[in-house]
Write a protein that holds these residues in place. Sequence first.
Motif, mmCIF file in Angstrom:
data_model
loop_
_atom_site.group_PDB
_atom_site.id
_atom_site.type_symbol
_atom_site.label_atom_id
_atom_site.label_comp_id
_atom_site.label_asym_id
_atom_site.label_seq_id
_atom_site.Cartn_x
_atom_site.Cartn_y
_atom_site.Cartn_z
ATOM 1 N N VAL A 13 18.026 14.569 38.976
ATOM 2 C CA VAL A 13 17.379 15.110 40.170
ATOM 3 C C VAL A 13 15.788 14.341 40.216
ATOM 4 O O VAL A 13 15.202 13.881 41.101
ATOM 5 N N THR A 14 15.257 14.448 38.858
ATOM 6 C CA THR A 14 13.676 13.855 38.570
ATOM 7 C C THR A 14 13.879 12.125 39.110
ATOM 8 O O THR A 14 12.784 11.792 39.834
ATOM 9 N N GLU A 15 14.763 11.496 38.705
ATOM 10 C CA GLU A 15 14.795 10.102 38.864
ATOM 11 C C GLU A 15 15.098 9.817 40.374
ATOM 12 O O GLU A 15 14.438 9.007 40.886
ATOM 13 N N GLU A 19 12.170 7.777 42.521
ATOM 14 C CA GLU A 19 12.611 6.386 43.162
ATOM 15 C C GLU A 19 12.439 6.493 44.527
ATOM 16 O O GLU A 19 11.748 5.626 45.226
ATOM 17 N N LYS A 20 12.504 7.809 45.105
ATOM 18 C CA LYS A 20 12.444 7.939 46.618
ATOM 19 C C LYS A 20 10.760 8.043 47.145
ATOM 20 O O LYS A 20 10.380 7.486 47.936
ATOM 21 N N THR A 27 5.212 9.021 49.949
ATOM 22 C CA THR A 27 4.275 10.228 49.813
ATOM 23 C C THR A 27 3.540 10.706 50.559
ATOM 24 O O THR A 27 3.448 12.059 50.767
ATOM 25 N N ASN A 28 3.432 9.910 51.725
ATOM 26 C CA ASN A 28 2.427 10.386 52.860
ATOM 27 C C ASN A 28 3.654 11.403 53.764
ATOM 28 O O ASN A 28 2.930 12.035 54.573
ATOM 29 N N TRP A 29 4.930 11.112 53.687
ATOM 30 C CA TRP A 29 5.605 12.151 54.534
ATOM 31 C C TRP A 29 5.952 13.558 53.761
ATOM 32 O O TRP A 29 6.314 14.279 54.613
ATOM 33 N N VAL A 30 5.543 13.501 52.558
ATOM 34 C CA VAL A 30 5.622 14.931 51.983
ATOM 35 C C VAL A 30 4.371 15.871 52.297
ATOM 36 O O VAL A 30 3.285 15.585 52.060
ATOM 37 N N PRO A 31 4.602 17.141 52.855
ATOM 38 C CA PRO A 31 3.579 17.895 53.229
ATOM 39 C C PRO A 31 2.768 18.531 52.284
ATOM 40 O O PRO A 31 3.121 18.686 51.140
ATOM 41 N N SER A 32 1.415 18.556 52.570
ATOM 42 C CA SER A 32 0.447 18.837 51.438
ATOM 43 C C SER A 32 -0.129 20.168 51.545
ATOM 44 O O SER A 32 -0.500 20.523 52.858
ATOM 45 N N ILE A 308 8.780 18.879 40.398
ATOM 46 C CA ILE A 308 9.767 17.937 40.059
ATOM 47 C C ILE A 308 9.222 16.640 39.326
ATOM 48 O O ILE A 308 9.586 16.279 38.323
ATOM 49 N N LEU A 309 7.991 16.415 40.067
ATOM 50 C CA LEU A 309 7.061 15.284 39.412
ATOM 51 C C LEU A 309 5.739 15.748 39.409
ATOM 52 O O LEU A 309 5.202 16.428 40.430
ATOM 53 N N ALA A 310 5.108 15.361 38.482
ATOM 54 C CA ALA A 310 3.525 15.526 38.431
ATOM 55 C C ALA A 310 2.943 14.291 37.756
ATOM 56 O O ALA A 310 3.461 14.026 36.808
ATOM 57 N N GLN A 311 1.610 13.999 37.957
ATOM 58 C CA GLN A 311 0.872 12.865 37.495
ATOM 59 C C GLN A 311 -0.311 13.348 37.447
ATOM 60 O O GLN A 311 -1.332 14.061 38.474
#
Length: 638
Positions: A13-15, A19-20, A27-32, A308-311
């Motif tokens: 799931v994470t991978e 990759e996506k 990243t700009n398609w994901v609503p914030s 799922i992902l964090a940085q």
Amino acid sequence: AQNVPNSDWEKKVTEYFREKLKENNATNWVPSLNDVPVHYLKPNSLVKFRCMVQDMFDPEFYMGVYETVDPNTNARVLHFGKYRDVAECGPQQEIDLNSSQTVTSERQTFYCVPVPGESAWVKEISFLTELVLSESVVVLNPQFYAYISASQARVSPSTSYTPSRHKRSYEEDEDMDLHPCKQKEQHLGNSSGGDIHGCVEPKRLETEASAGHHLISPNCSPPLDLNFPLPGEKGPACLVKVYESWESFKVNDVLEVYGILSVDPVLSIVNSEERDSSALDPMECMDTAEEQRVHSPPASLVPRIHVILAQKLQHINPLLPACLNEEESKTFVSNFMSELSPVRAELLGFLTHALLGDSLAAEYLILHLISTVYARRDVLPLGKFTVNLSGCPRNSIFTEHVYRIIQQLVPASYRLQMTIENMNHSRFIPHKDYAANRLVSGVLQLASNTSLVVDETQLEQGQLDTTGVHNVTALGNLITWQKVDYDFSYHQMEFPCNINVLITSEGRSLLPSDCQVHLQPQLIPPNMEEYMTSLLTAVLPSVLNKFRIYLSLLRLLDYSISDEVTKAVEEDFVEMRKSDPESVTADDLHRTLLVARFLSLSAGQTTLSRERWLRAKQLEAFRKARLEQQKCVNGNEL
């Protein structure tokens, strides 16, 4: 479901998402959540959130794997609880809490708030970028609560619980923490039924977490304090639930998280029931009512994000690539560096006008704005460059407008008006509230690289009380040591920081500073308000963006001094000491080296040259001469 025997499904799931998100503009398609009100987002959809970790709660245990059973047919179904707050349970199913298939897992909850003092232009550019690059944002849904149909209006138990801090036996834990959930689930399932819609009315769900510090919630008798560090802040606070590598995140880190949005109204109902039942039966839950209220706020006001992902973010400037180490980012940097010289010249001219024609003060302001703590030697922070801009008109709108200009240039900032009232009544230092088991924020809980403008021209005669003295001491420690000592009642805990502090004052500041620059206006505009406003409106947006990139980028560059130049600087300093042993000190050498460092970086040079060293000495000589001249005019005021 496809990988029941295989435990590696979580890594897949994470991978998959990693990759996506690497794909072009993905990243700009994901609503914030920074841009879109939570009631416009689909529950259980992928969202992102740019935030600062304000507090870290106790670890939370949840049912990673659980089994449901149909009482009529005895059919059993296995479910996964990861990325969920509420267990998935069909209308005719019950959770078998005694199943041998049940797996208890652990996750860490962080209380996160929008970056304190984040500039309006950061929000605007981030939002516009996402809007332009997204052809259609299909995840937005104003009627998101319609997803609860009558057939699904069954309240399932939460998949998680927070372990009590009091030690109990395994049998007691099982009896006190798990079975009440089942009882609540059955009770709510039988009695609520179709009334769920009454608990999820649109007006309550559309209450935005943007009204400031306090919000009234139907489930909490006192106002809900969203615990923002700065007064008047807007935006959602979120409970961010991290499943792996949470040890790498700490309080005050700035993160960008991608995860599953959880705003299930059931959470508010279950939490309300827990508070009500625990009031009747104190043995059911050892947490205080206040702690439950703070740690389990209504999901419509404080949504949950299952990460799922964090940085960690190096910076929050949307005009710069998030990571400068990638190949594409290196191309961006090299292209911008090739046109650095005219950008610096334009910025110097712009700030010179803002500082009423004082080009020397403008030079030092540029050096201040690109300064950053690059290392720590024992307790000494290296690279901090606090500037005291003295000679500012008293009780004038000048300092307010200087701050507004800085606000337009840096990603995060705050103006602290140093009045007796503010000193005595503001909460500067975060402190631990043991009753609610949370860290109560303070003004000095800021993200790294925030610009803090301390306006001392507002200070008038008066008496500082105990709080005021503590606040002034905390400000002094922040400036000198780049640290804030958080108050944990029985002890203090040191939190290092990296805050750029600019002090505006009439005479020499009461606070310590690395460098005092006395303002010498070359012009006094008849209408200061009109002059400053026209100055900002005259700058083209494209030029303003170049200034923003310039100041953020230069902070992130590496810098070094060659052995040859080091030797030349040492010899030069020895000669300076010989010619004027009284006035040339080790502090002067340290300050001149700092000026030379930032002067080199401001010109795009990552090493010190002889030319820049001489220019740094020249600037310091001009600055000191001006201070001496002012001292002669005004006696010992400076």
